[in-house]
Each structure stands twice: as C-alpha cells, then as structure tokens.
Design a protein around this motif. Structure first.
Motif, PDB file in Angstrom:
ATOM      1  N   HIS A  80       0.847  -1.317  -0.072  1.00 45.92           N
ATOM      2  CA  HIS A  80      -0.016   0.152  -0.030  1.00 45.92           C
ATOM      3  C   HIS A  80       0.875   1.414  -0.127  1.00 45.92           C
ATOM      4  N   GLU A  83       1.984   2.061  -3.377  1.00 41.83           N
ATOM      5  CA  GLU A  83       0.908   2.713  -3.979  1.00 41.83           C
ATOM      6  C   GLU A  83       0.695   4.211  -3.752  1.00 41.83           C
ATOM      7  N   HIS A  84       0.945   4.701  -2.643  1.00 45.81           N
ATOM      8  CA  HIS A  84       0.970   6.078  -2.463  1.00 45.81           C
ATOM      9  C   HIS A  84       2.301   6.778  -3.217  1.00 45.81           C
ATOM     10  N   GLU A 167      -4.325   7.867   7.402  1.00 47.69           N
ATOM     11  CA  GLU A 167      -5.479   6.942   6.908  1.00 47.69           C
ATOM     12  C   GLU A 167      -5.683   5.650   7.591  1.00 47.69           C
TER      13      GLU A 167
HETATM   14 ZN   LIG Z   1      -3.866   4.960   0.859  1.00 49.61          ZN
END
Ligand SMILES: [Zn+2]
Length: 311
Positions: A80, A83-84, A167
C-alpha cells in the motif's frame, strides 16, 4: 413478478438454445473479438477495447498482480505504501508534477485518478481525454512510470509516513476491530490473516526505505503486470503505442517466485461471534469457501451459472 420470472426463464432457455447449436461443453470460451489481447516480449500483457461512449474519453488501467500477501515480515503495509509513492515522484513527473499534470487536464483525484491495494493485486487507473494525441501519449507515460519509474527517494518516503498513518487512524473503529477478529477466523491461519493491506504502523512509521524499494523491485515487473485501455480511440493505433511504450521495460531476469498463499480447507464449520460497544448495526455473514477455479470452458461457464442460480 411472475411475468418477470417467465421472461428471465425464456431468455435463459433461448440463450441455452443458441449455445447448444454452436458450442460443446469442452470448448474453450471464445475470446470477445472486440478485445485485442497481447503479450509483450518482456511478459507484460495488454487488453484494448474501442468503446465510443463517452465520446473522446478513455480509461487507462495498470494492473499489478501483486499485493500485501507477498510482503515479507519487515514489509507489512508496504504494498500500500508503494501505491502512495507512485503518486509522488516518478522519473518523468518529478516533484509531484504527476497530480498537477492530471489535474490540469480536468481530472480529479478520486473519480478520475485512483488506485487501490488489495491482498493479491494493486490497481491504478486514470481517465484520459482522447481528443488530443498528446494527452493519450502522456497518459500512457503515467502508466509506464508507475510500472517502472517510481523513484522512491528516502526524503519522499519519510514525508509519506504520516499520511498513511492518518489513513490507518481514519479506518479505526468498531467495524475495523470486528473485521480483524472475523478475518482471523475466516482466513484460518493462512498468510492472508497476517497481511491485511493497511499493515502495521510500526513498519509504516519506521521501515527502512530499502524494504519499500525491495517490494517495488521484486513485484513491479512486466510479467506480473497488464495494461488495460478502453475508450474512444483507434484500437490498432493504441496497440502500437502500447507496444512502443511498454516494450521499453526490460524483461526481468531470475524473478522472485510469485507464490500463492493458501487458505487451508477445514472439516468443521468455523464460527466467529464478535461485538463492539461502538457497533451501530447487527450483521450476520455466511461464507462458503471454494477452490480457486478459472472459467475456461463452456462447462466451467455452465457451472458458474448453476452456482449463481443456487446462491
Ligand atoms: Zn492509501
């Protein structure tokens, strides 16, 4: 209601009749002739389909067949995190120019530019105007950069830690707490139970930048990626553009094995009852586990229809 049921039944019967005329159960399901499918020498796949509505628009998607289940112990949360990072700095879009560029074309983060990370895949997508060839070329360049040119500088990694931590914090609550409990039971000692995509904040806050780069190096590689483009363009021209752009990514020599985590079978019915003082609802869920099976033949497809009707 009865009329609708009858109509559905008639439709199903007539569909079956058409299929029976031309297809045997052992036949492979035919490929949609409107989709161009190809594989580059480096192993990357592509899927192209012309679609005229909405006019002058296209969707470009990069699918990476890798997600959190592939993380090593020191990488929990880094699928993840990667992905950022793809939205921060890449070779052709330095200093956060990527988001600025996409927004300059009228794309908004969320509906038109987005990405998600799951256990087994990470998917990036943009909607691109096709009335100007430059937009199309640059859109493909964005996907190319995501696939192979994310720079992962230490300074940028450090700057992103707090955003991911936030998040995670936003995701906390009754549903998250209960989900963690039942996923543990559902996944039944499998690697999936230990690799929720959000990961652990110990890793997100403190990981060695090299652990993040290692994930990108190991799993962002052409044989585990596909480009999917659908929209209002000439498919043959698009195919040539995709070949030119993505063939630049070298084939990976001696790639790490892409393993598949198992969810072990069990004889007993597993049950999880979980409560939380903050839960606003009551909910019952039932899961049936099946072996993973690809739909390849007409018989497979028939099976799919039967199980859908049964469900
Ligand atoms: Zn995220």
């Amino acid at each position: 209601m009865r009329k609708l049921g009858l109509l559905l039944l008639t439709t199903l019967i007539s569909m079956t009749a058409v299929m029976a005329q031309s297809l045997e159960l052992t036949d492979k399901l035919p490929q949609d002739p409107n989709v161009i499918v190809g594989t580059l020498d480096n192993g990357m796949k592509y899927y192209i389909r012309e679609n005229a509505t909405p006019e002058k628009r296209a969707e470009f998607t990069l699918v990476v067949h890798a997600g959190s289940v592939l993380e090593d112990e020191d990488q929990q949360g880094l699928a993840h995190f990667n992905e950022h990072m793809a939205f921060n700095v890449t070779k052709n879009f330095p200093k956060h120019e990527l988001i600025e560029y996409l927004e300059s074309l009228g794309m908004k983060f969320g509906p038109e530019v987005n990405a998600y990370t799951s256990f087994d895949e990470t998917v990036y997508g943009i909607k691109v105007p096709t009335d100007n060839e430059e937009y199309v070329d640059k859109g493909l360049l964005v996907l190319y950069d995501w696939a192979s040119q994310v720079t992962l500088e230490t300074e940028e990694i450090d700057a992103e830690r707090g955003i991911i931590h936030e998040e995670w914090r936003m995701g906390q609550g009754a549903m998250d707490r209960m989900q963690r409990e039942f996923l543990e039971v559902l996944f039944h000692n499998s690697q999936y139970a230990k690799r929720l995509p959000i990961g652990t904040m110990e890793v997100v806050d403190n990981c060695d930048p090299e652990a993040l780069r290692r994930f990108y190096r190991d799993w962002y590689r052409p044989d585990l990626m596909a480009v999917v483009v659908v929209g209002d363009f000439d498919a043959a021209e698009m195919e040539q553009k995709i070949i030119n752009q993505f063939s630049q990514i070298p084939k990976r020599e001696n790639p790490r094995e892409r393993f598949f985590a198992d969810i072990h079978d069990h004889d007993e019915t597993l049950v999880c009852v979980t409560t939380d003082p903050e839960s606003p609802i009551s909910m019952v869920e039932i899961f049936y586990k099946h072996p993973l099976k690809a739909t390849e033949t007409v018989a497979d497809y028939r099976e799919d229809i039967i199980s859908m009707l049964m469900s």
